[in-house]
Design an enzyme around this catalytic site. Structure first.
Site, mmCIF file in Angstrom:
data_model
loop_
_atom_site.group_PDB
_atom_site.id
_atom_site.type_symbol
_atom_site.label_atom_id
_atom_site.label_comp_id
_atom_site.label_asym_id
_atom_site.label_seq_id
_atom_site.Cartn_x
_atom_site.Cartn_y
_atom_site.Cartn_z
ATOM 1 N N ASP A 13 0.834 -1.202 0.000
ATOM 2 C CA ASP A 13 0.000 0.000 0.000
ATOM 3 C C ASP A 13 0.874 1.259 0.000
ATOM 4 O O ASP A 13 1.665 1.475 0.925
ATOM 5 C CB ASP A 13 -0.878 -0.075 1.267
ATOM 6 C CG ASP A 13 -2.025 0.900 1.246
ATOM 7 O OD1 ASP A 13 -2.037 1.801 0.403
ATOM 8 O OD2 ASP A 13 -2.908 0.753 2.117
ATOM 9 N N GLY A 64 -5.135 3.414 -7.939
ATOM 10 C CA GLY A 64 -5.305 3.686 -9.366
ATOM 11 C C GLY A 64 -4.428 4.812 -9.905
ATOM 12 O O GLY A 64 -4.588 5.244 -11.046
ATOM 13 N N ASP A 110 -10.559 4.055 -1.262
ATOM 14 C CA ASP A 110 -11.171 3.042 -0.381
ATOM 15 C C ASP A 110 -12.691 2.988 -0.500
ATOM 16 O O ASP A 110 -13.356 4.014 -0.508
ATOM 17 C CB ASP A 110 -10.826 3.357 1.078
ATOM 18 C CG ASP A 110 -9.364 3.114 1.374
ATOM 19 O OD1 ASP A 110 -8.584 2.913 0.433
ATOM 20 O OD2 ASP A 110 -8.999 3.136 2.567
#
Ligand code: GLA
Length: 377
Positions: A141, A180, A201
């Site tokens: 992440d 993205g 999210d």
């Protein structure tokens, strides 16, 4: 083929990430329900519940620990789990003992999104640690990485971990999470990614789910396929913020999108409706179809949308969606999906054959609901 060759082939295939995630990964992830409260006991409990609830038999295999497991590094720089996870190797063994796989989470930045230790400047070392623990899946992440890297570094940064995972020789599914940015769908597979988030999210609300699922996935479909998938984020089914019709839409849309199916609810206390939605084998079969083609929207009239997905045996899956707040008729015209004449239609939520239908299929669809059908060629 003799036995020695077979063994050699299966050993070599186990070593190549290219064989991973040939259909979209399925499992469970801790974040949506537990967030920072996840601990060893919760993960063991979910592994037990995946088996006892029938989720494992339905295909949910990965038990993924999201953020907040990370502790400090030792004197040699090895990452350690924090006090919520006393022994990661023992936890992985436990999950494996149930016939399941285990996933973990990190960031290429110095800190994760929740402020825990990231993998910055420890990429190879961390990959080796995870492999030694028996980890099968990594969600990586971006989080604080923008403090130490430029956006244009992103591909190289993700490739670094992709290479480090490959070098461990353990098959580890690699999940890119950077919302993205930088058109990740164009390069995610080339850095070793098996899936990549396409958006920010998800929240357990109709507007959030609908925006992500209906509006933000278009144009990426050609980048999805066996081994590499667009990821519209984890499922919220069963978390309470949407009604059953909306959760059926959520599940149907994710299946049409060939999206990873990572349940995000507490698997101990599922209602009958939640079970039925998450474990509908006919809907899961659309998601897991081996052709791996991502479905697309083929028509939109106001709130009425028709989505189509080509399946491996020549059948088509069609989703008739109603995004409005009242009952609406939605019509799927055969010619817009390349069909002519009469075709057999099966309703995948009601598990009923609807007979042979000529020229179009039309249905009254409830508010925020879906009719998902399989059309025989
Ligand atoms: C980001 C991700 C979420 C979750 C959290 C954890 O927001 O997009 O899916 O992993 O971080 O901190």
């Amino acid at each position: 083929m003799n036995r020695a060759i077979l063994i050699a082939l299966s050993l070599s295939s186990a070593c190549f990430a290219a064989d991973l995630a040939l259909t979209p990964p399925m499992g469970w992830n801790s974040w949506n329900k537990f967030a920072e409260k996840v601990d060893d006991q919760a993960v063991r409990g979910m592994a037990d519940a995946i088996v006892s609830s029938g989720m494992k038999d339905a295909g949910y295999i990965y038990v993924n620990i999201d953020d907040t497991w990370e502790g400090q590094r030792d004197a040699q720089g090895n990452i350690q789990s924090n006090s919520k996870f006393p022994d990661m190797k023992a936890l992985a063994d436990y999950v494996h003992g149930k016939g399941l796989k285990i996933g973990i989470y990190s960031s290429p930045g110095p800190k994760t999104c929740a402020g825990y230790e990231g993998s910055y400047q420890h990429e190879e070392q961390d990959a080796k640690t995870w492999a030694a623990w028996g980890i099968d899946y990594l969600k990586y992440d971006w989080c604080s990485a923008d403090k130490v890297y430029k956006p244009s570094d992103m591909q190289a940064v993700y490739k670094k971990m992709g290479d480090a995972l490959k070098a461990t020789v353990r098959p580890i599914v690699y999940s890119l999470c950077q919302y993205g940015l930088q058109k990740v769908w164009e390069w995610g597979a080339s850095v070793g990614g098996n899936l990549w988030r396409t958006t920010g999210d998800i929240e357990d609300k109709w507007d959030s789910m609908a925006k992500i699922g209906f509006d933000k996935q278009t144009g990426h479909d050609s980048y999805a396929g066996p081994g590499h998938w667009n990821d519209p984020d984890m499922l919220e089914i069963g978390n309470g913020g949407m009604n059953p019709a909306e959760y059926r839409t959520h599940m149907s849309l994710w299946a049409m999108l060939a999206a990873p199916l990572l349940a995000g609810n507490d698997l101990h206390d599922m209602s009958a409706e939640t079970r039925e939605i998450l474990m509908n084998k006919e809907v899961i079969a659309i998601d897991q179809d081996t052709l791996g083609q991502q479905g697309t929207r083929v028509s939109k009239e106001g709130a009425a949308e028709v989505w189509s997905k080509q399946l491996a045996n020549g059948d088509l899956a069609l989703g008739l969606f109603n995004r409005s707040e009242g009952m609406t008729e939605v019509r799927a015209q055969w010619e817009i999906v390349g069909l002519k004449g009469k075709h057999k239609v099966r309703d995948l939520w009601h598990h009923t054959d609807l007979g042979s239908v000529r020229d179009y299929y039309s249905a009254e669809v409830p508010a925020h609901g879906v009719i998902l059908v399989r059309i025989a060629r």
